[in-house]
Write a protein that holds these residues in place. Structure first.
Motif: not given
Length: 622
Positions: A419-434
């Motif tokens: 249940k950990i999905e990748p995201k894109l931060t407002s700065d354009g960085y990839l993110q997984l969890g924290s």
């Protein structure tokens, strides 16, 4: 000795008359000095060959020649005036004037404490008397004091002690006193003096630089700026040295001159890390040279793995239910129609992932595998051909059908089950969890002017030559393995056979005892997946770096440390000991930070230490 110092109050300067009339030349001064020296109560030792330990005091008038050219008669009067006062004080402290040297005196004391106290009293008395005189009637004397062996010849004294005192006198500032190290060591704990370390000085005809101590002029009337510089000379010297060192180091670094050294240091820190356990989330199935030769060449069609062997591998893996299967072998041709089950597995099995290679021309992915289960396996080589960076995604990955890397595709699928999905931060960085994956820039950390395209991060290899459990294809197909190594794990399939040239990759710990140990491509992919899974699930740090401002503060800080440590040094041994301790502290600090994932400038800081220390030593000497 307190009584000697307090007796200054009883010294009379009522006869301190600047208007004495003298009709003869400078010989008159010599005659007067000889007259007054015969009145001393302390008998002069008469040794012709035997040596005696004595405190020798030399005095001299600042700008005497210039004053003589301006007004010879008046200057001679002033010198005689001051000599009378100095002789009076010399007798108070049981010293003896041996002779005059034109504008200076040579004095002898049996006691070092009395020699220093007498000199301080002379300067104080002359300064006190000068407060009521016009500037033209003031002479400023320099005094040098040394303790050493001398021998006497009649009323003359000779020896190295005399020579050293004469040289020290030239180092004193006008109205001040210059002491040798020997004199300072004797009096520092016996009388209260305001002596400051003046650094190493090169003295005429003295082969090695010598440390000196300075007693500043009493009641010196000087400009505020000069007073500030004199009082804070040591601090200003350190600050100036730090400014020079930091400018040089930061300038060299910004031009890329230090990159090679810094990357080698990065590799060394990698090698010094304590060993980690194998990553139990993985199993690597290797296609060895023996496995390759066991397959008929007509079935392999030049590849390391034939359709038949791959079909057998995937069929057997399905029965053990791995969580994901990654094929790190190029397959740019369709599956042979004779192996329809293999084509179906590759097309339908959502756990199966394959590689491609972007670029021109690149390598196309297997036609049967949809784009969402493809990933590029491109790696980035540093100038020394070592892989230190991990590229997660690119803007254009043609001919691949997916912009993400093979490792990213597999690890995000694995984490999606948790249940950990990748995201894109407002700065354009990839993110997984924290965990946010900040990208390398063109001049990030120790890198200079690199190609920073795509989403690149530093690759924090697992501190173990073997990242996970490994089984050869033959052993796997023959059932010679522990089934628990497959169930619910990531299985990577890759070639280790030397004939396919995928085992020559260099990583930071490749150089072991001057030999090069290379790594296979499938192992590098395992390291890439492992570092991110460990960061997200196990709190294992990713490699991070400071912004340029932080690195600048770090380097400037070590410049200051170098300036402070190397200033006021007394001996080469002490310098080496302190330098060694500081170097160990610097290296240890960088290593501890590296264990926490921090890559901070080690070589620039060490270079800053040396340059700042060298500058301070030069300032102190000259």
């Amino acid at each position: 000795m307190e009584s000697n110092l307090t007796s200054l109050n009883s010294i009379s300067i009522t006869n301190y008359n600047p208007h004495v009339t003298i009709d003869n030349n400078i010989d008159y001064i010599d005659n007067n000095v000889r007259d007054i020296s015969t009145k001393n109560t302390t008998p002069l030792p008469h040794f012709r060959e035997d040596r005696v330990l004595a405190a020798i005091v030399f005095t001299d008038v600042e700008s005497f020649t210039k004053k003589m050219v301006t007004d010879e008669q008046h200057t001679l009067e002033l010198v005689h005036r001051d000599f009378q006062l100095m002789n009076q004080i010399c007798q108070e402290f049981e010293g003896q004037i041996l002779k005059s040297l034109g504008d200076g005196l040579l004095m002898y004391f049996a006691s070092v404490e009395k020699a220093v106290s007498s000199s301080i009293a002379m300067q104080k008395a002359i300064a006190t008397a000068a407060t009521n005189l016009p500037e033209s009637d003031i002479l400023r004397h320099r005094i040098g004091i040394h303790l050493g062996e001398v021998f006497f010849n009649g009323n003359d004294v000779m020896g190295n002690g005399v020579n050293m005192a004469a040289r020290l006198q030239t180092q004193a500032i006008a109205g001040g006193i210059c002491l040798s190290q020997t004199v300072y060591d004797v009096v520092k704990n016996t009388i209260k003096i305001d002596a400051r370390y003046g650094g190493l000085r090169s003295l005429k005809n003295i082969p090695e630089p010598v440390p000196v101590y300075e007693i500043p002029p009493p009641q010196e009337r000087e400009l505020p700026v000069r007073s500030f510089i004199r009082k804070w000379r040591s601090c200003l010297s350190v600050l100036a040295a730090s400014a020079i060192a930091s400018s040089l180091v930061i300038g060299m670094r910004s031009l890329g001159f230090l990159q090679v050294w810094e990357l080698k240091t990065f590799d060394q820190l990698m090698q010094l890390r304590p060993n980690e356990e194998l990553d139990e989330r993985f199993l690597i199935i290797t296609i060895t040279e023996k496995d390759v030769q066991a397959q008929p060449p007509q079935e392999r069609v030049g590849a390391s793995l034939s359709d038949r062997s791959l079909d057998q591998l995937l069929a057997k893996l399905e029965s053990y239910q791995p969580i994901a299967v990654g094929l790190d072998i190029y397959r740019d041709r369709p599956v042979n129609p004779a192996y329809r089950d293999l084509a179906t597995r590759m097309a339908k099995n959502e756990r199966f992932f394959s590689i491609c290679n972007y670029g021109d021309p690149g390598v196309i992915p297997p036609p049967e595998v949809p784009g969402e289960r493809q990933g590029f396996n491109n790696v980035i080589l540093d100038p020394d051909e070592v892989i230190r960076r991990h590229i997660l995604a690119v803007g254009s990955a043609s001919p691949c059908q997916n912009q993400y890397s093979f490792s990213w595709q597999i690890l995000t699928y694995y984490l999606a089950q948790k249940k950990i999905e990748p995201k894109l931060t407002s700065d354009g960085y990839l993110q997984l969890g924290s965990i946010i994956f900040k990208t390398l820039g063109k001049n990030t950390a120790s890198y200079h002017n690199i190609d920073s395209s795509g989403h690149q991060i530093l690759l924090n290899y697992r501190a173990n030559r073997q990242v996970s459990h490994t089984i050869s294809m033959t052993d796997f197909l023959n059932g010679k393995f522990n089934p628990n190594l497959v169930n619910n794990r990531i299985v990577l399939i890759g070639t280790t056979a030397p004939s396919f040239n995928d085992n020559n990759w260099r990583i930071p710990d490749s150089r072991v005892r001057e030999s090069i140990q290379t790594t296979t491509g499938v192992e590098i992919q395992a390291h890439m997946i492992s570092q991110i899974l460990s960061a997200v699930l196990d709190n294992r740090p990713l490699l991070w770096w400071w912004p340029k401002s932080g690195e600048t503060i770090w380097i400037c800080g070590w410049c200051l440390v170098g300036g402070i440590v190397f200033s006021r040094y007394r001996s080469l041994l002490g310098l080496l000991i302190r330098g060694g301790i500081v170097t160990i502290v610097l290296y240890g600090s960088c290593w501890i930070l590296f264990l926490q994932g921090g890559w901070v400038p080690l070589i620039p800081a060490a270079l800053a230490l040396v340059i700042a220390g060298g500058c301070v030593m030069v300032f102190d000497r000259f």
